[in-house]
Each structure stands twice: as structure tokens, then as C-alpha cells.
Design a protein around this motif. Structure first.
Motif, short mmCIF file in Angstrom:
data_model
loop_
_atom_site.label_atom_id
_atom_site.label_comp_id
_atom_site.label_asym_id
_atom_site.label_seq_id
_atom_site.Cartn_x
_atom_site.Cartn_y
_atom_site.Cartn_z
N GLU A 119 -9.20 -12.91 8.17
CA GLU A 119 -9.95 -12.62 6.96
C GLU A 119 -10.25 -13.88 6.16
O GLU A 119 -11.35 -14.05 5.63
N THR A 120 -9.27 -14.78 6.09
CA THR A 120 -9.48 -16.03 5.36
C THR A 120 -10.56 -16.87 6.02
O THR A 120 -11.45 -17.41 5.34
N TYR A 121 -10.53 -16.98 7.34
CA TYR A 121 -11.57 -17.73 8.04
C TYR A 121 -12.94 -17.08 7.82
O TYR A 121 -13.93 -17.76 7.58
N GLY A 122 -12.99 -15.75 7.90
CA GLY A 122 -14.24 -15.05 7.67
C GLY A 122 -14.75 -15.24 6.25
O GLY A 122 -15.95 -15.42 6.02
N PHE A 123 -13.85 -15.22 5.27
CA PHE A 123 -14.24 -15.43 3.87
C PHE A 123 -14.85 -16.81 3.68
O PHE A 123 -15.91 -16.95 3.06
N PHE A 124 -14.18 -17.83 4.20
CA PHE A 124 -14.71 -19.19 4.05
C PHE A 124 -16.01 -19.37 4.83
O PHE A 124 -16.90 -20.09 4.40
N SER A 125 -16.12 -18.71 5.95
CA SER A 125 -17.36 -18.79 6.73
C SER A 125 -18.51 -18.10 6.00
O SER A 125 -19.65 -18.57 6.06
N LEU A 126 -18.24 -17.00 5.34
CA LEU A 126 -19.28 -16.27 4.61
C LEU A 126 -19.75 -17.03 3.37
O LEU A 126 -20.94 -17.06 3.06
N PHE A 127 -18.83 -17.63 2.64
CA PHE A 127 -19.15 -18.21 1.34
C PHE A 127 -19.17 -19.73 1.33
O PHE A 127 -19.11 -20.34 0.27
N LYS A 128 -19.28 -20.36 2.50
CA LYS A 128 -19.26 -21.82 2.54
C LYS A 128 -20.47 -22.44 1.84
O LYS A 128 -20.39 -23.55 1.35
N GLY A 129 -21.57 -21.74 1.78
CA GLY A 129 -22.73 -22.27 1.07
C GLY A 129 -22.61 -22.14 -0.44
O GLY A 129 -23.31 -22.84 -1.18
N LEU A 172 -0.18 -10.90 9.40
CA LEU A 172 -0.35 -12.35 9.31
C LEU A 172 -1.61 -12.80 10.06
O LEU A 172 -2.44 -13.54 9.52
N LEU A 173 -1.78 -12.33 11.27
CA LEU A 173 -2.96 -12.68 12.05
C LEU A 173 -4.23 -12.13 11.38
O LEU A 173 -5.25 -12.82 11.29
N GLY A 174 -4.15 -10.91 10.87
CA GLY A 174 -5.30 -10.30 10.21
C GLY A 174 -5.70 -11.07 8.95
O GLY A 174 -6.89 -11.27 8.70
N MET A 175 -4.73 -11.49 8.17
CA MET A 175 -5.05 -12.25 6.95
C MET A 175 -5.62 -13.61 7.28
O MET A 175 -6.49 -14.11 6.57
N LEU A 176 -5.15 -14.23 8.35
CA LEU A 176 -5.74 -15.50 8.77
C LEU A 176 -7.20 -15.33 9.20
O LEU A 176 -8.07 -16.14 8.85
N LEU A 222 -23.31 -13.39 10.65
CA LEU A 222 -22.68 -12.36 11.47
C LEU A 222 -21.27 -12.77 11.93
O LEU A 222 -20.37 -11.93 11.99
N ARG A 223 -21.08 -14.05 12.23
CA ARG A 223 -19.76 -14.50 12.70
C ARG A 223 -18.72 -14.34 11.60
O ARG A 223 -17.62 -13.84 11.83
N GLY A 224 -19.06 -14.74 10.37
CA GLY A 224 -18.11 -14.60 9.26
C GLY A 224 -17.80 -13.15 8.95
O GLY A 224 -16.65 -12.79 8.69
N THR A 225 -18.83 -12.30 9.01
CA THR A 225 -18.61 -10.87 8.78
C THR A 225 -17.73 -10.27 9.86
O THR A 225 -16.83 -9.47 9.58
N GLY A 226 -17.97 -10.67 11.10
CA GLY A 226 -17.15 -10.17 12.20
C GLY A 226 -15.68 -10.56 12.07
O GLY A 226 -14.79 -9.74 12.28
N PHE A 227 -15.45 -11.83 11.70
CA PHE A 227 -14.06 -12.26 11.53
C PHE A 227 -13.40 -11.55 10.36
O PHE A 227 -12.24 -11.15 10.44
N PHE A 228 -14.14 -11.37 9.26
CA PHE A 228 -13.55 -10.71 8.10
C PHE A 228 -13.22 -9.25 8.41
O PHE A 228 -12.10 -8.79 8.15
N LEU A 229 -14.18 -8.52 8.96
CA LEU A 229 -13.91 -7.11 9.27
C LEU A 229 -12.91 -6.96 10.41
O LEU A 229 -12.11 -6.01 10.43
N GLY A 230 -12.93 -7.89 11.37
CA GLY A 230 -11.91 -7.88 12.41
C GLY A 230 -10.52 -8.12 11.85
O GLY A 230 -9.54 -7.51 12.29
N GLY A 231 -10.43 -9.01 10.85
CA GLY A 231 -9.15 -9.23 10.19
C GLY A 231 -8.65 -7.99 9.46
O GLY A 231 -7.46 -7.69 9.49
N VAL A 232 -9.57 -7.27 8.83
CA VAL A 232 -9.18 -6.01 8.18
C VAL A 232 -8.65 -5.03 9.21
O VAL A 232 -7.62 -4.36 9.00
N ALA A 233 -9.33 -4.93 10.35
CA ALA A 233 -8.88 -4.02 11.40
C ALA A 233 -7.52 -4.43 11.95
O ALA A 233 -6.66 -3.58 12.21
N ILE A 234 -7.31 -5.74 12.13
CA ILE A 234 -6.01 -6.22 12.64
C ILE A 234 -4.90 -5.93 11.64
O ILE A 234 -3.78 -5.56 12.03
#
Length: 110
Positions: A68-78, A62-66, A43-55
Motif C-alpha cells: 500500500e505504501t509503494y502504491g501510495f507513493f506511486s500514485l501521488f509522486k507527481g 506487514l506485506l500488505g502495508m508495504l 494503473l501500476r500504483g492503483t494495482g499495488f495499493f488495492l493489492g496491498g488492501v487485499a493482502i
């Protein structure tokens, strides 16, 4: 009336089954209960990714892409150790295979 051969009847039947299963799969893919069940622990990775899209849509790219990048790495770290392990085993280039084996780590699922 247009005459229809047996092969055409079989083709129409198979096409009908294909369309049915594609539509059924899309309906199940977008089922909110299944989406929530499959994504609850990320949920945290999804929230950051979708929040980045909204930003980004609110004109802070720039802030939104950062975010999104954190959310992407959080979602796919496994998935990253598995991907690096596959790339390390699949490539025959000595430097890259050693580099990918180092990134693979001890958390691979293979």
C-alpha cells in the motif's frame, strides 16, 4: 394545510437543487468509464495499493502495508513536489523552508 412562506419555497427549491447536484456528482464520480480514463496512466500504483488492501484482508498485514505504501507513493509522486514547494514558501521557519525547497526539486508544476 400548513401555510408556506415565499422564503420557505425558495429554501426548498435551493435544497432540491443541492440534493440533485450532489447525487449527480456522486453518480459521475463512480462512473467506470470516467474512473478508467482518469486513472489509466496510474494503473501500476492503483494495482499495488488495492493489492496491498487485499493482502491485509488476507491476514498478511506487514506485506500488505508495504504494498500500500509503494502504491501510495506511486500514485501521488507527481503531487509531492507541489506540496513541498507550497510548504517551503508558506513556512517562515528557516530550517524547514530550506528542507522543503530541497525536496521540491525541478519537477514542480508551479
Amino acid at each position: 394545510m400548513i401555510p408556506i412562506t415565499e422564503w420557505q419555497k425558495i429554501g426548498v427549491g435551493i435544497t432540491g437543487f443541492g440534493v440533485f447536484f450532489i447525487l449527480f456528482g456522486v453518480l459521475l464520480y463512480f462512473d467506470s468509464v470516467l474512473l478508467a480514463f482518469g486513472n489509466r496512466h496510474k494503473l501500476r500504483g492503483t494495482g499495488f495499493f488495492l493489492g496491498g488492501v487485499a493482502i491485509v484482508l488476507l491476514r498478511w498485514p506487514l506485506l500488505g502495508m508495504l504494498l500500500e505504501t509503494y502504491g501510495f507513493f506511486s500514485l501521488f509522486k507527481g503531487f509531492f513536489p507541489v506540496a513541498f514547494g507550497f510548504l517551503g514558501n508558506a513556512s517562515n521557519i528557516p530550517f524547514l523552508s530550506a528542507l522543503f525547497r530541497r525536496f521540491q526539486g525541478a519537477t514542480s508544476m508551479v
